[in-house]
Design a protein around this motif. Sequence first.
Motif, PDB file in Angstrom:
ATOM      1  N   SER A  39       0.893  -1.107  -0.059  1.00 26.13           N
ATOM      2  CA  SER A  39      -0.124  -0.002   0.040  1.00 26.13           C
ATOM      3  C   SER A  39       0.586   1.493  -0.176  1.00 26.13           C
ATOM      4  O   SER A  39       2.187   1.193   0.899  1.00 26.13           O
ATOM      5  CB  SER A  39      -0.624  -0.203   1.658  1.00 26.13           C
ATOM      6  OG  SER A  39      -1.980   0.966   1.096  1.00 26.13           O
ATOM      7  N   ILE A  40       0.581   2.393  -0.904  1.00 31.10           N
ATOM      8  CA  ILE A  40       1.097   3.250  -1.070  1.00 31.10           C
ATOM      9  C   ILE A  40       0.268   4.283  -0.521  1.00 31.10           C
ATOM     10  O   ILE A  40      -0.530   4.920  -1.537  1.00 31.10           O
ATOM     11  CB  ILE A  40       1.563   3.177  -2.416  1.00 31.10           C
ATOM     12  CG1 ILE A  40       2.813   1.952  -2.581  1.00 31.10           C
ATOM     13  CG2 ILE A  40       2.827   4.479  -2.896  1.00 31.10           C
ATOM     14  CD1 ILE A  40       3.243   2.205  -4.003  1.00 31.10           C
ATOM     15  N   PHE A  41       0.809   5.683   0.135  1.00 34.36           N
ATOM     16  CA  PHE A  41       0.021   6.831   0.747  1.00 34.36           C
ATOM     17  C   PHE A  41       0.984   7.897  -0.645  1.00 34.36           C
ATOM     18  O   PHE A  41       2.007   8.180  -0.184  1.00 34.36           O
ATOM     19  CB  PHE A  41       0.192   6.833   1.851  1.00 34.36           C
ATOM     20  CG  PHE A  41      -0.593   8.491   1.699  1.00 34.36           C
ATOM     21  CD1 PHE A  41      -1.942   8.946   1.479  1.00 34.36           C
ATOM     22  CD2 PHE A  41       0.073   9.603   2.359  1.00 34.36           C
ATOM     23  CE1 PHE A  41      -2.412   9.490   1.858  1.00 34.36           C
ATOM     24  CE2 PHE A  41      -0.148  10.958   3.246  1.00 34.36           C
ATOM     25  CZ  PHE A  41      -1.742  10.966   2.507  1.00 34.36           C
ATOM     26  N   VAL A  42       0.262   8.477  -1.266  1.00 32.89           N
ATOM     27  CA  VAL A  42       1.101   9.909  -2.054  1.00 32.89           C
ATOM     28  C   VAL A  42       1.236  11.329  -1.390  1.00 32.89           C
ATOM     29  O   VAL A  42       0.352  11.401  -0.937  1.00 32.89           O
ATOM     30  CB  VAL A  42       0.231   9.723  -3.601  1.00 32.89           C
ATOM     31  CG1 VAL A  42       1.465  11.081  -4.524  1.00 32.89           C
ATOM     32  CG2 VAL A  42       0.392   8.693  -4.464  1.00 32.89           C
ATOM     33  N   ARG A  43       2.484  11.108  -0.791  1.00 34.55           N
ATOM     34  CA  ARG A  43       2.467  12.525   0.606  1.00 34.55           C
ATOM     35  C   ARG A  43       2.406  13.515  -0.286  1.00 34.55           C
ATOM     36  O   ARG A  43       1.530  14.763   0.113  1.00 34.55           O
ATOM     37  CB  ARG A  43       3.695  12.581   0.911  1.00 34.55           C
ATOM     38  CG  ARG A  43       3.357  11.249   1.886  1.00 34.55           C
ATOM     39  CD  ARG A  43       4.172  11.084   2.944  1.00 34.55           C
ATOM     40  NE  ARG A  43       4.379  12.678   3.944  1.00 34.55           N
ATOM     41  CZ  ARG A  43       5.018  12.783   4.663  1.00 34.55           C
ATOM     42  NH1 ARG A  43       5.919  12.280   4.920  1.00 34.55           N
ATOM     43  NH2 ARG A  43       4.560  14.135   4.915  1.00 34.55           N
ATOM     44  N   LYS A  44       3.463  14.165  -1.126  1.00 33.92           N
ATOM     45  CA  LYS A  44       3.347  15.299  -2.309  1.00 33.92           C
ATOM     46  C   LYS A  44       4.404  14.941  -3.879  1.00 33.92           C
ATOM     47  O   LYS A  44       4.459  13.733  -3.996  1.00 33.92           O
ATOM     48  CB  LYS A  44       3.753  16.333  -1.226  1.00 33.92           C
ATOM     49  CG  LYS A  44       5.202  16.046  -0.263  1.00 33.92           C
ATOM     50  CD  LYS A  44       5.852  16.976   0.442  1.00 33.92           C
ATOM     51  CE  LYS A  44       6.513  16.944   1.661  1.00 33.92           C
ATOM     52  NZ  LYS A  44       7.186  18.241   2.663  1.00 33.92           N
ATOM     53  N   VAL A  45       4.048  15.808  -3.842  1.00 33.36           N
ATOM     54  CA  VAL A  45       4.660  16.190  -5.071  1.00 33.36           C
ATOM     55  C   VAL A  45       5.517  17.018  -5.360  1.00 33.36           C
ATOM     56  O   VAL A  45       4.796  18.374  -5.014  1.00 33.36           O
ATOM     57  CB  VAL A  45       3.999  15.841  -6.786  1.00 33.36           C
ATOM     58  CG1 VAL A  45       4.696  15.775  -7.694  1.00 33.36           C
ATOM     59  CG2 VAL A  45       3.342  14.353  -6.185  1.00 33.36           C
ATOM     60  N   ALA A  46       6.813  17.099  -5.764  1.00 34.63           N
ATOM     61  CA  ALA A  46       7.355  18.443  -6.215  1.00 34.63           C
ATOM     62  C   ALA A  46       6.869  19.385  -6.854  1.00 34.63           C
ATOM     63  O   ALA A  46       6.121  18.798  -8.152  1.00 34.63           O
ATOM     64  CB  ALA A  46       8.586  18.248  -6.235  1.00 34.63           C
ATOM     65  N   PRO A  47       7.293  20.769  -6.550  1.00 32.57           N
ATOM     66  CA  PRO A  47       6.555  21.499  -7.804  1.00 32.57           C
ATOM     67  C   PRO A  47       6.440  21.906  -9.843  1.00 32.57           C
ATOM     68  O   PRO A  47       5.450  21.460 -10.345  1.00 32.57           O
ATOM     69  CB  PRO A  47       6.885  23.035  -7.594  1.00 32.57           C
ATOM     70  CG  PRO A  47       7.280  22.973  -6.145  1.00 32.57           C
ATOM     71  CD  PRO A  47       8.185  21.466  -5.892  1.00 32.57           C
ATOM     72  N   LEU A  48       7.621  20.848  -9.564  1.00 32.96           N
ATOM     73  CA  LEU A  48       7.813  20.961 -11.328  1.00 32.96           C
ATOM     74  C   LEU A  48       7.735  18.838 -11.117  1.00 32.96           C
ATOM     75  O   LEU A  48       7.282  18.559 -12.712  1.00 32.96           O
ATOM     76  CB  LEU A  48       9.595  20.869 -12.147  1.00 32.96           C
ATOM     77  CG  LEU A  48       9.354  22.675 -11.415  1.00 32.96           C
ATOM     78  CD1 LEU A  48      11.079  22.558 -12.044  1.00 32.96           C
ATOM     79  CD2 LEU A  48       8.635  23.411 -12.709  1.00 32.96           C
ATOM     80  N   GLY A  49       6.772  18.305 -10.851  1.00 33.26           N
ATOM     81  CA  GLY A  49       6.739  17.126 -10.814  1.00 33.26           C
ATOM     82  C   GLY A  49       7.440  15.864 -10.742  1.00 33.26           C
ATOM     83  O   GLY A  49       7.424  14.677 -10.395  1.00 33.26           O
ATOM     84  N   ASP A  50       8.891  16.250  -9.904  1.00 33.13           N
ATOM     85  CA  ASP A  50       9.541  15.378  -9.608  1.00 33.13           C
ATOM     86  C   ASP A  50      11.162  16.231  -8.859  1.00 33.13           C
ATOM     87  O   ASP A  50      11.503  17.049  -8.909  1.00 33.13           O
ATOM     88  CB  ASP A  50      10.833  15.415 -11.085  1.00 33.13           C
ATOM     89  CG  ASP A  50      11.961  13.616 -11.035  1.00 33.13           C
ATOM     90  OD1 ASP A  50      11.353  13.223 -10.234  1.00 33.13           O
ATOM     91  OD2 ASP A  50      12.415  13.633 -11.776  1.00 33.13           O
TER      92      ASP A  50
END
Length: 74
Positions: A39-50
Motif C-alpha cells: 500500500s502506497i500513500f502519495v504525500r506530495k509532489v514537487a512543483p515541477l513533478g519530480d
Amino acid sequence: MSKTLKQAKVGETVTVQRLQGEGPVKRRIMDMGITKGASIFVRKVAPLGDPIEVTVRGYELSLRKDDAGLILVD
C-alpha cells in the motif's frame, strides 16, 4: 484500467499491482519495499513533478517520476 504511481494524485492511497522494468531498476524498486500488494500513500509532489514523496511500509520515500512510471497501481 491500470495506472502508474506517477498518475496517482496527492492524498491518494494505492495498491501495487505489478512492477515493470528489468534487471537492476526493478531490483532497486523492490529493495525499497515496493512490491506487489504493498500500500502506497502519495504525500506530495514537487512543483515541477519530480520527485514524488510517498509513504510505503511505514517510512517516507522519494521517487523519481521515471521510477514511479514503472509501478502499476490500482
